[in-house]
Design a protein around this motif. Structure first.
Motif, PDB file in Angstrom:
ATOM      1  N   SER A 220       0.844  -1.195   0.000  1.00 49.24           N
ATOM      2  CA  SER A 220       0.000   0.000   0.000  1.00 49.24           C
ATOM      3  C   SER A 220       0.878   1.243   0.000  1.00 49.24           C
ATOM      4  O   SER A 220       1.998   1.234   0.527  1.00 49.24           O
ATOM      5  CB  SER A 220      -0.920   0.034   1.229  1.00 49.24           C
ATOM      6  OG  SER A 220      -1.803  -1.065   1.240  1.00 49.24           O
ATOM      7  N   MET A 221       0.361   2.309  -0.598  1.00 51.76           N
ATOM      8  CA  MET A 221       1.040   3.604  -0.607  1.00 51.76           C
ATOM      9  C   MET A 221       0.183   4.618   0.140  1.00 51.76           C
ATOM     10  O   MET A 221      -1.043   4.480   0.196  1.00 51.76           O
ATOM     11  CB  MET A 221       1.263   4.087  -2.040  1.00 51.76           C
ATOM     12  CG  MET A 221       2.063   3.159  -2.922  1.00 51.76           C
ATOM     13  SD  MET A 221       2.153   3.774  -4.633  1.00 51.76           S
ATOM     14  CE  MET A 221       0.435   3.575  -5.139  1.00 51.76           C
ATOM     15  N   ALA A 222       0.820   5.653   0.682  1.00 47.75           N
ATOM     16  CA  ALA A 222       0.070   6.663   1.426  1.00 47.75           C
ATOM     17  C   ALA A 222       0.774   8.006   1.371  1.00 47.75           C
ATOM     18  O   ALA A 222       2.012   8.071   1.337  1.00 47.75           O
ATOM     19  CB  ALA A 222      -0.111   6.231   2.880  1.00 47.75           C
ATOM     20  N   ASN A 223      -0.008   9.060   1.356  1.00 49.06           N
ATOM     21  CA  ASN A 223       0.480  10.413   1.589  1.00 49.06           C
ATOM     22  C   ASN A 223      -0.159  10.937   2.863  1.00 49.06           C
ATOM     23  O   ASN A 223      -1.375  10.767   3.069  1.00 49.06           O
ATOM     24  CB  ASN A 223       0.141  11.343   0.425  1.00 49.06           C
ATOM     25  CG  ASN A 223       1.173  11.281  -0.690  1.00 49.06           C
ATOM     26  OD1 ASN A 223       2.175  10.575  -0.586  1.00 49.06           O
ATOM     27  ND2 ASN A 223       0.933  12.029  -1.757  1.00 49.06           N
ATOM     28  N   VAL A 224       0.653  11.575   3.691  1.00 52.37           N
ATOM     29  CA  VAL A 224       0.176  12.170   4.944  1.00 52.37           C
ATOM     30  C   VAL A 224       0.190  13.690   4.786  1.00 52.37           C
ATOM     31  O   VAL A 224       1.227  14.275   4.453  1.00 52.37           O
ATOM     32  CB  VAL A 224       1.061  11.752   6.131  1.00 52.37           C
ATOM     33  CG1 VAL A 224       0.624  12.469   7.405  1.00 52.37           C
ATOM     34  CG2 VAL A 224       0.995  10.242   6.334  1.00 52.37           C
TER      35      VAL A 224
END
Length: 298
Positions: free
Chosen positions: A67-71
């Motif tokens: 999974s990829m994520a931006n915070v």
């Protein structure tokens, strides 16, 4: 020749010959026109990090769950209403997760899950999806958008935009290059349950190549994951409380009942989280307050 509808030419059309050889990488765009033609000075916010022009997409496909994520940190009081991401393979299924993060969160899933949904895209490209309702993110608070890409071959994918580095341009006489700016804590990915910071991973790769005397040919951008929000006046929610059947004097055995009310002044339905001390169940509970409505609790 055949006509193409666009914003120039005769009645919005122009003609392109079948023999034209100038178009080598065709693309199509479906623009968001919800405010087109409206006389308004309203604006909306785009939380994003992928600002580098890129010539290629690095694709990493693995069997493990990935999974990829931006915070993001809300720059002002805002209602999050849409998200978007990028795919490069036709038939990719994307799972979206949106979290309001806890203070000092350990990873992009360490918080309240606001919404989760899936979409399958026939073609690769950039995709924007509206959320079921708006979510209030106060100024200074962090939220995360997590995306999981499942490819048609049942592998999980991670896509990173990239371009040639200045080092490569000077070494190989290239005509152009890009500069990437990635900061710690912006883009992260999770492989087999372990979260890693993209900034740290890329920094380690650069240092390793430098130690070996190798050229860093490419620079890599943040993940192409964005959040779209409407700015709201503060406060978006107004709250008040009062004592029910107030007395002039209270004794140790008296039970005091408070009445609390919360009014949603925004144009969107908002989800609020009630602390466990305010709920009969003894656990945190969500309440959806529709636009213009007031929620009361004793």
């Amino acid at each position: 020749e055949f006509p193409h509808k666009n914003k120039w030419g005769n009645d919005g059309y122009f003609y392109l010959s079948y023999y034209d050889q100038s178009i080598c990488v065709p693309e199509s765009f479906n623009y968001n026109t919800e405010n087109y033609g409206k006389e308004s000075t309203d604006y909306y916010l785009i939380d994003q990090y992928d600002l580098m022009p890129s010539c290629e997409v690095y694709v990493n496909a693995v069997d493990a769950e990935l999974s990829m994520a931006n915070v993001f940190t809300a720059s002002e009081n805002q209602v999050l209403r849409a998200v978007s991401t990028e795919t490069a393979t036709p038939g990719t299924k994307v799972t979206y997760e949106i979290y309001r993060l806890n203070d000092a969160s350990a990873n992009p899933r360490d918080g309240q899950l606001l919404e989760k949904f899936e979409r399958t895209y026939e073609y690769g490209g950039y995709h924007r999806e509206n959320l079921q309702k708006g979510y209030l993110i106060p100024a200074g608070e962090k939220y995360a958008i997590v995306v999981t890409l499942l490819l048609p071959n049942e592998q999980h994918g991670m896509f990173i935009d990239m371009d040639y580095s200045k080092e490569a341009a000077e070494a190989y006489g290239l005509g152009s290059y890009s500069t990437a700016v990635i900061n710690e804590g912006e883009s992260l990915y999770c492989e087999d349950g372990e979260w890693m910071d993209l900034y740290k991973v890329i920094t380690e790769v650069k240092q390793e190549k430098a130690q070996k005397g190798e050229t860093n040919v490419f620079v890599y951008d943040n993940f192409a994951i964005k959040g779209y929000a409407d700015p709201v006046e503060s406060p978006e929610l107004t709250a008040s409380q009062s004592v029910v059947d107030e007395k002039d004097m209270y004794y140790p055995e008296d039970k005091i009942t408070y009445k609390a009310s919360v009014k949603n002044k925004s144009d969107a339905d908002l989800t609020v989280l009630l602390d466990s001390s305010l709920t009969e169940l003894g656990t945190d509970a969500e309440r959806v307050i529709k636009s213009g409505e007031t929620f009361e609790l004793e």
